[in-house]
Write a protein that holds these residues in place. Structure first.
Motif, short mmCIF file in Angstrom:
data_model
loop_
_atom_site.label_atom_id
_atom_site.label_comp_id
_atom_site.label_asym_id
_atom_site.label_seq_id
_atom_site.Cartn_x
_atom_site.Cartn_y
_atom_site.Cartn_z
N TYR A 200 0.96 -0.94 0.05
CA TYR A 200 0.08 -0.02 -0.07
C TYR A 200 0.89 1.35 -0.08
N ARG A 201 1.87 1.04 0.69
CA ARG A 201 2.80 2.48 0.94
C ARG A 201 3.46 2.49 -0.45
N ARG A 204 0.93 4.14 -2.91
CA ARG A 204 0.46 5.23 -2.66
C ARG A 204 1.57 6.38 -2.83
#
Length: 215
Positions: A200-201, A204
């Motif tokens: 996710y990081r 994103r």
């Protein structure tokens, strides 16, 4: 003929007129170098983070998910009886197999004595039978000089080797045999959760950076 002295001086053509503007200060080479250095370290950090995530997911799948999904049992080699191929600390995943399908050369884990928890992991080197005609297995450790003293019956077999992971068994053994099931569930949740957060990081962060650049 007199000249008209009240007329103003003629303006130069538009193309010839210049408007003075304040000069923009160009970024210093030191600032450019700092930005380049920061970007390089950020790229290295993203690569390291992604690598750690992949390792964590691989460990979760190989050590936890596959054994649980296939109904396999996991054991740790504690002695030198199966060296050179399976040294002490090897994590063994033993998949259930039909007794009649076992053949010479298969590595199996079996109860040393029927009804007792102690197990052994050795290789099948032959077959035998009891006086009642029950088929048995003759086993031997790869590093042992003699066959196992007792034949192995079907009821004693826990599984056939599915795959093995060197040295990981030391960690599993340190967690304790009695609570290994609980620990593996906890480890699976942590590893998969860490992998999901890392993905996710990493996805994103580039999007946020592009948004700030456009604004």
């Amino acid at each position: 003929m007199a000249a008209d002295l009240t007329a103003g001086r003629a303006l130069p053509p538009r193309a010839a007129r210049k408007t003075s503007r304040p000069a923009q200060a160009s970024p210093s080479s030191a600032a450019v170098s700092r930005r380049k250095g920061t970007g390089a370290w950020a790229a290295v950090g993203r690569i390291a983070s992604m690598s750690a995530m992949l390792v964590a997911l691989f460990a979760a799948v190989v050590l936890i998910v596959i054994p649980v999904a296939t109904g396999s049992h996991t054991y740790t080699i504690l002695t030198q009886s199966m060296e050179q191929k399976f040294p002490p600390g090897t994590f063994m995943v033993m998949k259930p197999a039909a007794f009649d399908e076992l053949k010479a050369g298969d590595v199996i884990t079996f109860q040393m004595y029927s009804g007792r928890p102690e197990v052994e992991t050795h290789r099948i080197i032959g077959f035998g039978a009891t006086q009642q005609g029950e088929k048995t297995l003759i086993t031997k450790g790869d590093n042992n000089g003699a066959n196992d003293p007792e034949p192995v019956r079907a009821i004693q077999v826990k599984g056939k080797l599915f795959y093995a992971v060197p040295y990981v068994g030391f960690l599993a053994n340190a967690l304790g045999n009695s609570d290994r099931g609980t620990w593996t569930i906890v480890a699976a949740v942590l590893l998969i959760g860490y992998g999901a957060i890392t993905v996710y990081r990493s996805v994103r962060r580039p999007s946020s950076a592009r948004f700030r650049a456009v604004v």
